[in-house]
Enzyme design. Structure first.
Site, short mmCIF file in Angstrom:
data_model
loop_
_atom_site.label_atom_id
_atom_site.label_comp_id
_atom_site.label_asym_id
_atom_site.label_seq_id
_atom_site.Cartn_x
_atom_site.Cartn_y
_atom_site.Cartn_z
N PHE A 138 0.87 -1.19 0.00
CA PHE A 138 0.00 0.00 0.00
C PHE A 138 0.90 1.23 0.00
O PHE A 138 1.77 1.37 0.84
CB PHE A 138 -0.93 0.05 1.22
N ASP A 223 9.44 2.54 1.53
CA ASP A 223 8.27 3.31 1.96
C ASP A 223 8.12 3.06 3.46
O ASP A 223 7.62 2.02 3.89
CB ASP A 223 7.03 2.85 1.20
N LYS A 252 3.13 10.02 8.63
CA LYS A 252 2.42 9.55 9.83
C LYS A 252 2.97 10.10 11.14
O LYS A 252 2.69 11.22 11.51
CB LYS A 252 2.37 8.01 9.84
C1 LIG Z 1 3.10 2.35 3.80
C2 LIG Z 1 2.21 3.51 3.50
N1 LIG Z 1 2.52 4.34 2.48
C3 LIG Z 1 1.76 5.42 2.21
C4 LIG Z 1 0.63 5.70 2.92
C5 LIG Z 1 -0.18 6.92 2.59
O1 LIG Z 1 -0.01 7.88 3.57
P1 LIG Z 1 -0.98 9.16 3.66
O2 LIG Z 1 -2.32 8.65 4.09
O3 LIG Z 1 -0.33 10.04 4.68
O4 LIG Z 1 -1.01 9.78 2.31
C6 LIG Z 1 0.27 4.87 3.99
C7 LIG Z 1 -0.96 5.13 4.77
O5 LIG Z 1 -1.51 4.28 5.41
C8 LIG Z 1 1.08 3.75 4.29
O6 LIG Z 1 0.78 2.91 5.29
#
Ligand SMILES: Cc1ncc(COP(=O)(O)O)c(C=O)c1O
Length: 395
Positions: A138, A223, A252
């Site tokens: 994700f 990521d 986050k």
């Molecule tokens: C691994 C990962 N990447 C990207 C995102 C996207 O982050 P945002 O909601 O701050 O755009 C998330 C959100 O859950 C995530 O867990």
């Protein structure tokens, strides 16, 4: 207003993009929250891994209010001290070279994708723009990061998605070798797949990813939006695996509850995004950067050791409960997945009703992402609600 009024006003005026629980939270202290009716909840969610130092942390509060009183924003056409100090701290503690700041995880990943494509274009020209990501990954909700997300369920409605993404199974080294073909400029992966189910990648798969990327001059993008900022017990999760990525994205928990994200880039691509090629109006905002500096100060090496210890404590306690509804416990540090044998969304709703804020992940897991500073007393209180709720489940 009371809680019912907040819920009614929300449902009338905010787009229905979230399946919300019928709870309006009014305030918090540490890892305990209260709704408008005064009902108490132990927080095993911290937003979704955002309130890294809980609610009302004095150091964090002083940093935020002090900076808000001094200067809340100035454009990136000028220099500010919090962003400069934050970039210096993050690069020193990660081993990477330079930072770019933005506001969210999806935006950080978009930036990393742009960086990878430009790195490759500058060096090799057109035709080497593909990005490989993993099944069950994700990476965000923009059109491009949805395309990067390796789950078909997200590839719907919003066609056409951004071209140039390929997916490969996690922990399959032979498939990865084949996927990293000459048209590829980057491999993007989460060291622990969060939304996909709290699934840590195998150490030898990450090592092989690092080796193949280095050998083929493909950028390795970690990521760390969910795994970063101490969540797994090191500042960034890649530090547990001993593989230095070329780019690491984060968001986050970095600013302890204020919107902030960014990426760090290593030596070979630290200057790839030159003036005019990338920007974000709010990126590096002084109040958020001051908050992030306070979070990093709180997350000292000994506090990170506590994150690992608390994670092990929670996992061991859940295993000791020997609950028939629990199929296993996984994760790293305070990123915990509990595989359950009953529908996970219904169990999550029951836990919330009983006073424990929890999350779900993948198709079978409850997910706990408590504040990294949660106390053992709060952990025990939360685990007791968990035990009582799940011991009542008949399979
Ligand atoms: C691994 C990962 N990447 C990207 C995102 C996207 O982050 P945002 O909601 O701050 O755009 C998330 C959100 O859950 C995530 O867990």
């Amino acid at each position: 207003m009371n809680g019912e009024q907040v819920i009614a006003l929300t449902n009338e005026h905010i787009m229905p993009t979230y399946a919300r629980f019928p709870v309006a939270i009014e305030r918090g202290s540490g890892s305990t929250l209260w709704d408008f009716g005064g009902k108490k909840y132990i927080d095993f969610a911290s937003g979704i891994g955002v309130n890294s130092v809980g609610c009302g942390n004095e150091k964090w509060l002083a940093a935020v209010s002090g900076q808000a009183g001094r200067l809340q924003h100035v454009s990136n056409l000028f220099y500010t001290e919090p962003a400069a100090r934050l970039a210096a701290e993050l690069t020193a503690r990660s081993g990477l070279k330079k930072a770019f700041f933005c506001n969210s995880g999806a935006e950080a990943n978009e930036g990393a994708i742009k960086l990878a494509r430009k790195y490759s274009f500058d060096k090799y020209g057109k035709g080497r723009s593909a990005i490989v990501t993993l099944n069950q990954s994700f990476h965000g909700r923009t059109i491009t990061t949805l395309a990067a997300t390796g789950q078909d369920v997200f590839h719907n409605y919003f066609f056409p998605f951004t071209e140039g993404f390929k997916y490969t199974p996690a922990n399959d080294k032979a498939a990865l070798d084949a996927a990293l073909s000459p048209d590829v400029c980057a491999l993007m992966l989460e060291p622990v797949q969060g939304e996909g189910g709290v699934l840590p990648l195998d150490a030898d798969f990450i090592a092989e990813a690092g080796r193949l990327c280095r050998e083929r001059d493909i950028l390795l993008i970690a990521d760390e939006v969910q795994t970063g900022t101490g969540r797994t017990g090191t500042l960034f999760c890649f530090q547990r695996y001993g593989v230095l990525p070329d780019v690491c994205t984060f968001a986050k928990g970095i600013a302890g509850g204020l919107p902030f994200g960014g990426m760090l880039a290593g030596e070979k691509c630290a200057d790839t995004l030159s003036a005019g090629t990338h920007a974000s109006t709010f990126g590096g905002n002084p109040v958020c950067a001051a908050a992030a500096l306070a979070v990093l100060d709180i997350l000292s090496p000994s506090e990170l050791g506590e994150v690992r210890a608390k994670g092990e404590y929670i996992r061991a306690k859940i295993e000791d409960m020997e609950l028939p509804a629990v199929g296993g416990v996984r994760g790293l540090g305070l990123m915990i997945g509990v595989a359950v044998k009953a529908p996970h969304k219904e169990l999550c709703a029951m836990l919330i009703e009983n006073g424990l804020l929890s999350l779900t992940a993948g198709s079978d897991a409850l997910r706990f992402l408590p504040p990294l500073t949660i106390s053992y007393a709060e952990i025990d209180e939360g685990l007791e609600i968990f035990r009582e709720t799940l011991s009542g489940i008949r399979l």
